[in-house]
Scaffold this active site. Structure first.
Site, mmCIF file in Angstrom:
data_model
loop_
_atom_site.group_PDB
_atom_site.id
_atom_site.type_symbol
_atom_site.label_atom_id
_atom_site.label_comp_id
_atom_site.label_asym_id
_atom_site.label_seq_id
_atom_site.Cartn_x
_atom_site.Cartn_y
_atom_site.Cartn_z
ATOM 1 N N ASP A 104 0.867 -1.180 0.000
ATOM 2 C CA ASP A 104 0.000 0.000 0.000
ATOM 3 C C ASP A 104 0.905 1.232 0.000
ATOM 4 O O ASP A 104 2.141 1.104 -0.059
ATOM 5 C CB ASP A 104 -0.962 -0.013 1.203
ATOM 6 C CG ASP A 104 -2.309 0.625 0.844
ATOM 7 O OD1 ASP A 104 -2.305 1.775 0.388
ATOM 8 O OD2 ASP A 104 -3.359 -0.031 1.024
ATOM 9 N N HIS A 145 -2.931 3.024 -4.713
ATOM 10 C CA HIS A 145 -2.349 2.624 -3.426
ATOM 11 C C HIS A 145 -0.924 2.104 -3.616
ATOM 12 O O HIS A 145 -0.537 1.116 -2.993
ATOM 13 C CB HIS A 145 -3.221 1.558 -2.752
ATOM 14 C CG HIS A 145 -4.462 2.141 -2.110
ATOM 15 N ND1 HIS A 145 -4.402 2.921 -0.976
ATOM 16 C CD2 HIS A 145 -5.762 2.079 -2.441
ATOM 17 C CE1 HIS A 145 -5.628 3.298 -0.635
ATOM 18 N NE2 HIS A 145 -6.478 2.815 -1.513
ATOM 19 N N ASP A 174 -8.710 -0.705 -5.934
ATOM 20 C CA ASP A 174 -9.627 0.234 -5.275
ATOM 21 C C ASP A 174 -9.097 1.661 -5.290
ATOM 22 O O ASP A 174 -7.894 1.880 -5.413
ATOM 23 C CB ASP A 174 -9.859 -0.189 -3.816
ATOM 24 C CG ASP A 174 -8.564 -0.213 -3.028
ATOM 25 O OD1 ASP A 174 -7.583 -0.791 -3.514
ATOM 26 O OD2 ASP A 174 -8.527 0.372 -1.924
ATOM 27 N N GLU A 175 -10.015 2.591 -5.141
ATOM 28 C CA GLU A 175 -9.742 4.006 -4.854
ATOM 29 C C GLU A 175 -8.637 4.596 -5.734
ATOM 30 O O GLU A 175 -7.697 5.201 -5.236
ATOM 31 C CB GLU A 175 -9.349 4.167 -3.374
ATOM 32 C CG GLU A 175 -10.444 3.740 -2.432
ATOM 33 C CD GLU A 175 -10.115 3.969 -0.964
ATOM 34 O OE1 GLU A 175 -10.977 4.492 -0.257
ATOM 35 O OE2 GLU A 175 -8.999 3.614 -0.536
HETATM 36 C C1 TNX Z 1 -10.894 1.862 2.251
HETATM 37 S S1 TNX Z 1 -11.486 -0.998 1.534
HETATM 38 C C2 TNX Z 1 -9.794 1.224 1.711
HETATM 39 C C3 TNX Z 1 -8.582 1.092 2.525
HETATM 40 C C4 TNX Z 1 -8.700 1.792 3.839
HETATM 41 C C5 TNX Z 1 -10.071 1.528 4.428
HETATM 42 C C6 TNX Z 1 -10.289 2.079 5.807
HETATM 43 C C7 TNX Z 1 -10.563 -0.598 0.421
HETATM 44 C C8 TNX Z 1 -10.593 -1.466 -0.718
HETATM 45 N N1 TNX Z 1 -9.827 0.533 0.527
HETATM 46 O O1 TNX Z 1 -7.469 1.555 1.786
HETATM 47 O O2 TNX Z 1 -7.708 1.330 4.686
HETATM 48 O O3 TNX Z 1 -11.051 2.066 3.582
HETATM 49 O O4 TNX Z 1 -11.483 1.584 6.401
#
Ligand code: TNX
Length: 768
Positions: A194, A269, A334-335
């Site tokens: 990460d 990430h 993700d994200e």
């Molecule tokens: C979202 S869940 C994230 C993480 C964070 C988390 C904190 C996900 C796929 N991504 O990077 O640590 O929320 O609750």
């Protein structure tokens, strides 16, 4: 009756109880079928373990059994000596228990564990262990006579651990795996990379760990606002697993039937990897791994337009695949903040060359390309639900974390799904009253919420059910830096998840679970394992029955009683004891406490206000839509008579970055003199008070007259506050009321999300 007859009767009645009263069997997860019989099998120092020595799997299972017995008793059980009493492990074709099920039969002279596979044998052994002491003892090892037929409901029974935000030692990882295995969880999702640390040695890219595993130590700052590393700072905080350590952990897990699914995050990430090899990002700038959650001027996304990124990813995955026998490899996904791709010539050229519509399709291109590589290595790809955006890779399995909707969409497309929705399966969220708990990420996921979770949502019952592999909980470690704290967040919620994943829905029973749990608490205590004692704050819920409003009070604590007041006073042991739903006939605030064995469990009182005013039950129309994530009980939440509390996910309407403009039609003209709007501030969740609230009235719903504007006076750095913005004015007639809560221009400069939109949370509009 003469006295000797009485005595005889007494002896007859009590005799079987004295002789056969059984120690209770408190297995978690609850077996599918279990019958307790009278009597015991006693494991003694010369009790042999009988198994077919030519079968390597049985040989491993036998040594697993023997080493635990040695730990708790010192006995070194002999193998394959045929005597009177014995423990037998048998792998043979057995109907009705599937690949992970087992039969366990305990009689006074034998313990037999039968299964189709080693996994089943291991689970039979785990059930046996749960009937024995947890630590070294001189007491007899008595196993109650019983028969069990048992097998799991789901094949993915998962638990995740984030070792990037904080590093956990190899020994702790083993302990974690051991806890999973004790409760028949079979999948350990290891979040190895990460932004804040790369944790797996990759021989071809040594800087991933020599640079990417170490960050500047900001452990004394708040995660979200920790200062960023500057050039020249020394990076001393972190750690990583060598490939040798990983092999050892994989073997340890395999012995316990736990598969480790490694996660290598991409394309987002990835700031730590980019710190090691800046050529992997669009900007190619130098940076250090992140110290916390402040993303300003950080590259955290791989460049998708650069071919050498794919070469790197394939090389990394080649080493990962060699280390982990798992069928699934997790690619994250993700994200992803795609802004860098929008500003990158290479990414834009690729997008144009492939004729892609947008950056979501670029992400989908990357994931699909890497999926092809994974498939060529005979593995399967799994990713977070964002991999649905821009088109799902052909054989992908989806992990649904932003609620269940991603999972539902994927299952309807005939893709496999693992359910891991933030509520209730994020174990980095609070599990008890936030004011008495260590700092958590936010949210609230109590033990009972986890227990009550059904991994198969209504939408998928029937035809699509087969695509739900199971449920998993995630332990993100932004706020968790020690092994003890990780255990505390895990336990006892994982036990509730284990039962959800294993036991058939119709065999689950909260009261029984709660009662069985008590003996596991005792064992955790004996072993020095930290766990959360639970949520002591009672829950207060509205209930409408035959047009009347009631309040239902409940407590999750085993043996918990509730005392409450309805007059604003603090409840004590002298207040009313709750037994049936409380009827709500006027504006009232209920306050309640949990009492166990005559002792108040917390000074922190649960509180819920109910209002009866002219707006209750009236329709609300919004100029800007309320977020579907914070829709509470529906469109009329602002007029449902129930006030929002400090629990964010409940009763509040949320709107992001825009004004909340709500118009109420009272139905008829009314005399009114007071209007108020309640608002919540929760700094860490980016929820802030509005700049001001304007109150207007009208008799035709078209032209409105302002009666008052109330400015906010809650400082922007207040962590949590609930404020009523109230307008008092000389009595006037009105039919329509318009309330405008003015959005901030952006989060203030002291906030980690500086300039980004803030949320407004509102509940309720009261009109008198
Ligand atoms: C979202 S869940 C994230 C993480 C964070 C988390 C904190 C996900 C796929 N991504 O990077 O640590 O929320 O609750």
């Amino acid at each position: 009756m003469n006295s000797s007859k009485k005595t005889l009767l007494f002896v007859l009645w009590s005799f079987p109880i004295m002789l056969f009263s059984q120690q209770p069997v408190n297995i978690i997860p609850q077996p599918v079928e279990m019958k307790i019989n009278t009597g015991y099998f006693i494991i003694e120092k010369n009790t042999p373990v009988i198994f077919n020595k030519t079968n390597a799997e049985l040989t491993h299972a036998a040594s697993f059994l023997k080493s635990h017995i040695k730990n708790i008793s010192g006995y070194i059980l002999p193998e394959n000596i045929h005597g009177k009493n014995s423990i037998q492990l048998i792998i043979k074709k057995t109907e009705g228990i599937g690949t992970e099920g087992y039969l366990l039969t305990v009689s006074p002279i034998s313990v037999d564990i039968t299964a189709n596979t080693k996994a089943g044998i291991i689970y039979g052994i785990q059930s046996l262990f749960q009937t024995l002491p947890a630590i070294r003892t001189n007491a007899a090892l008595r196993v109650p006579c019983m028969t069990i037929k048992d097998y799991p409901r789901f094949k993915w029974r998962g638990m995740h651990l984030d070792v990037s935000r904080h590093f956990f030692s190899p020994d702790f990882v083993k302990e974690y795996i051991d806890l999973l295995a004790t409760y028949k969880m079979n999948t350990f999702h290891w979040h190895l990379t990460d932004d804040q640390g790369w944790r797996i040695e990759i021989k071809k890219y040594p800087k991933l760990t020599s640079v990417g595993a170490w960050r500047v130590d900001e452990s004394n700052s708040m995660w979200g606002s920790s200062p960023q590393a500057k050039e020249g700072d020394s990076a001393t905080y972190g750690g990583y697993y060598t490939q040798e350590q990983i092999k050892d952990i994989v073997k340890y897990a395999e012995e316990r039937n736990v598969t480790i699914v490694p996660e290598i995050e991409m394309p987002g990430h990835s700031a730590a990897a980019i710190a090691a090899y800046p050529y992997l990002s669009c900007s190619q700038q130098q940076q250090l791994p992140m110290t916390g959650g402040n993303y300003r001027n950080i590259s955290s996304v791989y460049c998708v337009g650069n071919d050498s990124v794919f070469t790197y990813l394939e090389n990394v995955l080649t080493e990962v695949i060699k280390l982990f026998p798992s069928k699934y490899i997790h690619l994250g996904g993700d994200e992803v903040d795609k802004t860098s791709w929008k500003n990158c010539a290479k990414c834009q050229a690729l997008k144009n060359r492939l004729g892609l519509k947008n950056e979501d399709e670029l992400q989908s291109y990357l994931i699909k390309k890497v999926e092809r590589f994974i498939i060529s290595k005979h593995r399967k790809m799994i990713g977070w639900d964002e991999i649905l955006e821009g088109g799902l890779a052909p054989e992908a399995t989806v992990m649904s974390w932003r609620g269940e909707s991603g999972g539902i969409a994927a299952a309807k497309m005939h893709h496999d799904v693992v359910m891991t929705p933030g509520t209730p399966l994020y174990f980095d969220h609070y599990q008890a009253d936030p004011t008495t708990e260590p700092l958590a990420f936010g949210g609230f996921n109590s033990l009972k919420m986890v227990y009550d979770y059904n991994p198969v949502p209504k939408e998928l019952q029937g035809e699509y059910e087969q695509y739900i592999l199971g449920a998993q909980a995630n332990l993100w470690a932004e706020n968790i830096s020690t092994a003890e704290h990780a255990e505390y967040m895990l336990l006892p919620r994982m036990l509730a998840l284990a039962e959800t994943d294993w036991t058939p829905g119709d065999k689950k029973n909260w009261d029984s679970f709660n009662q069985r749990l008590q003996s596991h608490f005792e064992k955790f205590g004996q072993r020095g394992i930290r766990y959360c004692k639970g949520n002591f704050r009672p829950d207060i819920k509205p209930l409408v029955q035959s047009g009347k409003l009631f309040a239902v009070l409940s407590s999750e604590i085993y043996g918990g009683e509730i005392y409450f007041t309805a007059n604003g006073e603090q409840p004590t042991l002298k207040s009313s004891k709750y037994s049936t739903p409380v009827s709500i006939d006027s504006t009232v605030t209920l306050k309640a406490i949990t009492v166990v064995n005559g002792k108040m469990m917390t000074n922190n009182v649960a509180q819920q206000s109910f209002v009866m005013d002219k707006a209750v039950g009236k329709n609300v129309v919004y100029a800007n839509p309320v977020s579907s994530k914070y829709f509470a009980d529906g469109p009329n939440t602002l007029t449902d008579g129930i006030r929002g509390t400090d629990i964010i996910g409940k009763y509040w309407h949320g709107i992001e970055g825009k004004d909340l403009i709500a118009t109420i039609d009272l139905g008829d003209e009314e005399n009114i003199h007071t209007i108020s709007l309640g608002c919540l501030q929760s700094y860490r969740s980016w929820i802030m008070m509005p700049q001001y609230v304007k109150f207007e009235i009208s008799d035709d719903g078209k032209s409105f007259t302002e009666v008052k504007t109330v400015d906010n006076d809650v400082p922007s750095n207040t962590m949590t506050a609930i404020k009523d913005f109230t307008a008092n004015f000389p009595e006037q007639k009105a039919r329509y009321i318009r309330v405008t809560a003015k959005a901030l221009k952006g989060l203030t400069k002291d906030h980690p999300g500086k300039d980004l939109p803030a949320w407004i949370f509102a509940d309720e509009i009261v009109v008198e």
